[in-house]
Design an enzyme around this catalytic site. Sequence first.
Site, short mmCIF file in Angstrom:
data_model
loop_
_atom_site.label_atom_id
_atom_site.label_comp_id
_atom_site.label_asym_id
_atom_site.label_seq_id
_atom_site.Cartn_x
_atom_site.Cartn_y
_atom_site.Cartn_z
N GLN A 131 0.83 -1.20 0.00
CA GLN A 131 0.00 0.00 0.00
C GLN A 131 0.87 1.25 0.00
O GLN A 131 1.73 1.40 0.87
CB GLN A 131 -0.87 -0.01 1.26
CG GLN A 131 -1.84 1.14 1.36
CD GLN A 131 -2.52 1.15 2.71
OE1 GLN A 131 -1.86 1.04 3.75
NE2 GLN A 131 -3.82 1.26 2.73
N SER B 161 0.25 6.84 2.23
CA SER B 161 0.77 7.93 3.07
C SER B 161 1.93 8.66 2.40
O SER B 161 2.70 8.07 1.65
CB SER B 161 1.27 7.37 4.41
OG SER B 161 0.29 6.59 5.01
N GLU C 57 -8.95 -2.73 5.62
CA GLU C 57 -7.64 -2.78 6.30
C GLU C 57 -7.86 -2.89 7.81
O GLU C 57 -7.21 -3.67 8.50
CB GLU C 57 -6.83 -1.52 5.98
CG GLU C 57 -5.52 -1.47 6.76
CD GLU C 57 -4.58 -0.35 6.31
OE1 GLU C 57 -4.99 0.50 5.52
OE2 GLU C 57 -3.43 -0.37 6.76
N GLU D 60 -6.42 8.21 17.50
CA GLU D 60 -7.28 9.40 17.52
C GLU D 60 -8.22 9.41 16.31
O GLU D 60 -9.40 9.74 16.42
CB GLU D 60 -6.42 10.68 17.51
CG GLU D 60 -5.65 10.95 18.79
CD GLU D 60 -4.42 10.06 18.98
OE1 GLU D 60 -3.93 9.50 17.97
OE2 GLU D 60 -3.95 9.91 20.12
C1 LIG Z 1 3.71 0.16 11.40
C2 LIG Z 1 3.15 1.09 10.37
C3 LIG Z 1 2.83 0.59 9.12
C4 LIG Z 1 2.32 1.45 8.14
N1 LIG Z 1 2.06 0.94 6.90
C5 LIG Z 1 1.61 1.77 5.92
C6 LIG Z 1 1.43 1.26 4.58
O1 LIG Z 1 1.65 0.08 4.29
N2 LIG Z 1 1.05 2.13 3.62
C7 LIG Z 1 0.80 3.44 3.88
O2 LIG Z 1 0.43 4.16 2.95
N3 LIG Z 1 0.96 3.96 5.13
C8 LIG Z 1 1.37 3.14 6.16
N4 LIG Z 1 1.57 3.65 7.43
C9 LIG Z 1 1.36 5.07 7.67
C10 LIG Z 1 0.16 5.38 8.56
O3 LIG Z 1 -1.05 5.20 7.84
C11 LIG Z 1 0.32 6.82 9.07
O4 LIG Z 1 1.48 6.85 9.87
C12 LIG Z 1 -0.87 7.27 9.87
O5 LIG Z 1 -2.01 7.40 9.06
C13 LIG Z 1 -0.62 8.60 10.60
O6 LIG Z 1 -0.16 9.55 9.72
P1 LIG Z 1 1.17 10.41 10.07
O7 LIG Z 1 2.24 9.43 10.42
O8 LIG Z 1 1.41 11.33 8.93
O9 LIG Z 1 0.80 11.21 11.38
P2 LIG Z 1 -0.03 12.56 11.44
O10 LIG Z 1 -1.24 12.45 10.61
O11 LIG Z 1 0.89 13.70 11.16
O12 LIG Z 1 -0.48 12.59 12.96
C14 LIG Z 1 0.34 13.12 14.01
C15 LIG Z 1 -0.48 13.14 15.29
O13 LIG Z 1 -1.61 14.04 15.16
C16 LIG Z 1 -2.83 13.36 15.45
N5 LIG Z 1 -3.92 13.84 14.57
C17 LIG Z 1 -3.82 14.13 13.24
N6 LIG Z 1 -5.02 14.51 12.76
C18 LIG Z 1 -5.90 14.45 13.79
C19 LIG Z 1 -7.29 14.72 13.91
N7 LIG Z 1 -8.02 15.11 12.87
N8 LIG Z 1 -7.87 14.53 15.12
C20 LIG Z 1 -7.13 14.12 16.20
N9 LIG Z 1 -5.80 13.87 16.14
C21 LIG Z 1 -5.20 14.03 14.96
C22 LIG Z 1 -2.54 11.90 15.16
O14 LIG Z 1 -3.43 11.04 15.85
C23 LIG Z 1 -1.09 11.77 15.63
O15 LIG Z 1 -1.05 11.59 17.02
C24 LIG Z 1 2.08 2.82 8.43
C25 LIG Z 1 2.40 3.30 9.71
C26 LIG Z 1 2.94 2.46 10.66
C27 LIG Z 1 3.25 3.03 12.01
#
Ligand SMILES: Cc1cc2nc3c(=O)[nH]c(=O)nc-3n(C[C@H](O)[C@H](O)[C@H](O)COP(=O)(O)OP(=O)(O)OC[C@H]3O[C@@H](n4cnc5c(N)ncnc54)[C@H](O)[C@@H]3O)c2cc1C
Length: 318
Positions: free
Chosen positions: A60, A63, A182, A310
């Site tokens: 996938q 992100s 998912e 969250e």
């Molecule tokens: C082990 C692992 C596997 C993954 N595998 C994949 C994959 O295969 N493919 C892929 O595309 N992605 C993958 N991801 C990415 C994952 O989907 C993102 O890390 C996740 O969606 C959070 O996005 P971010 O890291 O940009 O954090 P951010 O979105 O920047 O969030 C930072 C903080 O702000 C909080 N926050 C943000 N918006 C809000 C809101 N509206 N309300 C309340 N709180 C909020 C979040 O909860 C978090 O605490 C993976 C992540 C991990 C950890």
Amino acid sequence: MDLSFAQQVIYQEEYARAQVPGPLATGLGIAGPTVIKYGTPEQKERWLRPMLRGDKVWAQAFSEPEAGSDLPALRTTARREGGTDDGEYVVNGQKVWNTHADISDLLFTLVRTGSQESRQRGISYLIIDSRAPGVTIRPLRDLTGGADFTEIFFDDVRVPAADRIGAENEGWRLVRTSLGHERAAGAMNQAARYRRVLDELIALAHERGATADPLVRDRLAQFDVLVRIMRYTGMRTISDIIARGEPGPASSTARLYTATFEQELHEFAIDLLGDDGLLRGSDPGAVQKGRWVWGFLRTRASTIGTGTAEIQRNTIAE
Ligand SMILES: Cc1cc2nc3c(=O)[nH]c(=O)nc-3n(C[C@H](O)[C@H](O)[C@H](O)COP(=O)(O)OP(=O)(O)OC[C@H]3O[C@@H](n4cnc5c(N)ncnc54)[C@H](O)[C@@H]3O)c2cc1C
């Protein structure tokens, strides 16, 4: 396998009990249901059987560095040359945190085909060959020491328009199906797996003489109750899929529940190990090859991946 609900439950439980390592579920659990629902007959023919057989590994690529929770902010562009169905897209941009992309054959991606301001209305769902010219995939190390996820760069990658699922600029409709599945994927399997993991933790507690402590027995009994609830939550998720074809909001409940459960279980395991909880797999004297320490470190990510805790709470509330 076209199994009935009861058969699925039995299958998942036996599978986990036999300690069979699961398949790489990203394709089967997330992309598969999306292709089934939105793919053309030709796309289903081309993609589903090799996915099911494990001949092709899917990863996938949603992100991006600036688009995680706020996925509609994604910036990877796909510029079309030629017709909507017989032309080609030229893809440029970066993805990140893509699990197992380095061993994948195909990437299911979200790209921007509308203007940058178009948010959900300008996104398309493209399947990209992981080895196409212009695709660079680099593993990223996480705090367990492993490198299960990656970052991906697209530099003028040419993708046939025939590899787009759904209409141009209408990819967001498909995202709901992908993300719902998912979060639901493995709901039953997780419950069966954690039944076994908890039994192993109870055996470890006995072995170390910890069960003489009534507080330890109390925690273990609580975990037993939580595993039973996980099983019912998994059943509810699967019955939702069977009834409506989509997992619905119950998938966020199941995901949030499992994520917080597995963190608590591993925190307890580390407490139980005392000083030995500092020893990792390669250290002399590591307990059970460091599996509990690894699990403790690994499950830190449970409340981030597949949407953060969250975001799951927001979805449930909405
Ligand atoms: C082990 C692992 C596997 C993954 N595998 C994949 C994959 O295969 N493919 C892929 O595309 N992605 C993958 N991801 C990415 C994952 O989907 C993102 O890390 C996740 O969606 C959070 O996005 P971010 O890291 O940009 O954090 P951010 O979105 O920047 O969030 C930072 C903080 O702000 C909080 N926050 C943000 N918006 C809000 C809101 N509206 N309300 C309340 N709180 C909020 C979040 O909860 C978090 O605490 C993976 C992540 C991990 C950890």
